[in-house]
Design an enzyme around this catalytic site. Structure first.
Site, PDB file in Angstrom:
ATOM      1  N   TYR A  44       0.851  -1.182   0.000  1.00 25.39           N
ATOM      2  CA  TYR A  44       0.000   0.000   0.000  1.00 25.39           C
ATOM      3  C   TYR A  44       0.893   1.240   0.000  1.00 25.39           C
ATOM      4  O   TYR A  44       2.095   1.149   0.257  1.00 25.39           O
ATOM      5  CB  TYR A  44      -0.898   0.027   1.239  1.00 25.39           C
ATOM      6  CG  TYR A  44      -1.964  -1.035   1.300  1.00 25.39           C
ATOM      7  CD1 TYR A  44      -2.455  -1.642   0.138  1.00 25.39           C
ATOM      8  CD2 TYR A  44      -2.500  -1.427   2.510  1.00 25.39           C
ATOM      9  CE1 TYR A  44      -3.444  -2.604   0.200  1.00 25.39           C
ATOM     10  CE2 TYR A  44      -3.509  -2.392   2.590  1.00 25.39           C
ATOM     11  CZ  TYR A  44      -3.968  -2.983   1.423  1.00 25.39           C
ATOM     12  OH  TYR A  44      -4.952  -3.927   1.492  1.00 25.39           O
ATOM     13  N   SER A  45       0.291   2.396  -0.237  1.00 21.70           N
ATOM     14  CA  SER A  45       1.107   3.613  -0.215  1.00 21.70           C
ATOM     15  C   SER A  45       1.722   3.822   1.170  1.00 21.70           C
ATOM     16  O   SER A  45       2.845   4.299   1.291  1.00 21.70           O
ATOM     17  CB  SER A  45       0.284   4.833  -0.626  1.00 21.70           C
ATOM     18  OG  SER A  45      -0.844   4.992   0.207  1.00 21.70           O
ATOM     19  N   GLU A  46       0.965   3.448   2.238  1.00 17.61           N
ATOM     20  CA  GLU A  46       1.535   3.468   3.597  1.00 17.61           C
ATOM     21  C   GLU A  46       0.940   2.340   4.430  1.00 17.61           C
ATOM     22  O   GLU A  46      -0.183   1.892   4.189  1.00 17.61           O
ATOM     23  CB  GLU A  46       1.265   4.801   4.323  1.00 17.61           C
ATOM     24  CG  GLU A  46       2.155   5.945   3.896  1.00 17.61           C
ATOM     25  CD  GLU A  46       1.488   6.875   2.919  1.00 17.61           C
ATOM     26  OE1 GLU A  46       2.182   7.720   2.332  1.00 17.61           O
ATOM     27  OE2 GLU A  46       0.264   6.728   2.709  1.00 17.61           O
ATOM     28  N   THR A  47       1.737   1.919   5.412  1.00 17.73           N
ATOM     29  CA  THR A  47       1.312   0.980   6.449  1.00 17.73           C
ATOM     30  C   THR A  47       1.738   1.565   7.783  1.00 17.73           C
ATOM     31  O   THR A  47       2.832   2.129   7.898  1.00 17.73           O
ATOM     32  CB  THR A  47       1.964  -0.394   6.249  1.00 17.73           C
ATOM     33  OG1 THR A  47       1.565  -0.933   4.984  1.00 17.73           O
ATOM     34  CG2 THR A  47       1.576  -1.373   7.348  1.00 17.73           C
ATOM     35  N   HIS A  76      -3.583  10.069   5.466  1.00 17.49           N
ATOM     36  CA  HIS A  76      -4.526   8.950   5.543  1.00 17.49           C
ATOM     37  C   HIS A  76      -4.088   7.887   6.544  1.00 17.49           C
ATOM     38  O   HIS A  76      -4.953   7.240   7.152  1.00 17.49           O
ATOM     39  CB  HIS A  76      -4.830   8.394   4.140  1.00 17.49           C
ATOM     40  CG  HIS A  76      -4.084   7.188   3.720  1.00 17.49           C
ATOM     41  ND1 HIS A  76      -2.795   7.219   3.246  1.00 17.49           N
ATOM     42  CD2 HIS A  76      -4.472   5.883   3.687  1.00 17.49           C
ATOM     43  CE1 HIS A  76      -2.413   6.000   2.928  1.00 17.49           C
ATOM     44  NE2 HIS A  76      -3.419   5.159   3.178  1.00 17.49           N
TER      45      HIS A  76
END
Length: 309
Positions: A44-47, A76
């Site tokens: 994902y774009s971030e975790t 987000h």
């Protein structure tokens, strides 16, 4: 080591919209290398990784990883992590306070009829406006012409309220749709300006997309080249702060409804508030809805953080 995780779609009220986020709960004991490996596995774009707070007055320490590296703050991930923790609580708290590398991030919990539906963060840092870029260079990064870039309100400029982005105003919705990231232009422009991502927006919103105030997109380096983000809270907050800063009003609150992700099939809605007092920005907020998607456990083994789920 077994670690629980929950994934959510952030800045949306429906599944498969917004920006996906992986939230790893009870992350104490994981090494930085293991966290990075898990974030790369999610892709994902971030975790985010939730750890006990260093200060008991706060609710959690939250570390945020892209597929490439750890970052000090992002929008987000805060909204989605707060949604997950509030949803997991026996009684949802009205707010949470997260310790992050960029500073302390307060997050208000949004509820409807006693059900947690989202969250709104307060940016951890004051607005910073740094390097400006020519319209031609900004346009080149987007595969557009310089005529597609508007400069009457502000020049293309790096701005931050915790994470820096090159923010560019575009003249038309049609140009927003046409934009494509240009790797050669990125390599030429970004190493010298203190950012690696471009957030571009327009106020030319057609009736079919209203009641939005702005429609936006964001390009950034991903796991295998330049990628697009469907909902970027930190960039949206920085853009809203910039627009409030150049607004002649000395006091009051600027509210904006900003769409993102539409052109990549993951429509998102980001709600911003920027408070001004005496001509100065007092606080910057961005929030929205969240939808829980998946949950499970991750088995982590080895010093280098090899992971499998």
């Amino acid at each position: 080591m077994q670690r629980r995780y929950i994934t959510v779609d952030v800045f949306t009220d429906r599944a498969f919209g917004g920006n996906p986020l992986g939230v790893v709960l009870d992350a104490g004991g994981l090494s930085t290398a293991q966290m990075q490996a898990i974030a790369t596995e999610f892709n994902y774009s971030e975790t985010t990784f939730v750890l006990p707070p260093q200060d008991r007055d706060n609710d959690a320490q939250v570390r945020i990883f892209t597929v490439r590296s750890e970052i000090p703050f992002a929008g987000h991930p805060n909204v989605g992590t707060a949604f997950v923790l509030a949803s997991q609580a026996a009684k949802a708290p009205p707010r949470l306070r997260f310790e992050e590398k960029a500073g302390l991030v307060p997050v208000e919990i949004l509820s409807d009829g006693g059900r947690v539906i989202g969250a709104e963060l307060t940016a951890p840092q004051a607005l910073q406006r740094t390097n400006e870029v020519s319209a031609a260079d900004a346009a080149a990064c987007l595969s557009l012409s310089a005529d597609d870039v508007k400069t009457n309100r502000h020049a293309p400029q790096v701005v931050s309220v915790g994470l820096p982005f090159l923010v560019v105003e575009i003249a038309s919705r049609a140009a927003i749709k046409r934009a494509r990231p240009d790797a050669a232009a990125f390599a030429r422009v970004f190493p010298r300006i203190g950012s690696d991502a471009i957030y571009f927006y327009t106020s030319d919103v057609p009736a079919s997309e209203q009641p939005l105030d702005l429609q936006a997109r964001m390009f950034h380096p991903g796991a295998s080249g330049l990628s697009e983000d469907p909902a970027t809270g930190s960039a949206t907050a920085a853009c809203a702060a910039l627009l409030a800063d150049i607004d002649p009003a000395r006091d009051g609150e600027l509210r904006l409804r900003i769409g993102q992700g539409v052109d990549m099939g993951r429509p998102s809605l980001l709600l911003t508030r920027v408070r001004k007092q005496g001509g100065a920005i007092n606080s910057v907020h961005v929030g929205g809805g969240c939808v829980k998607m998946m949950e499970g456990t991750i088995s982590v083994a080895g010093e280098e953080g090899e992971s499998r789920s």
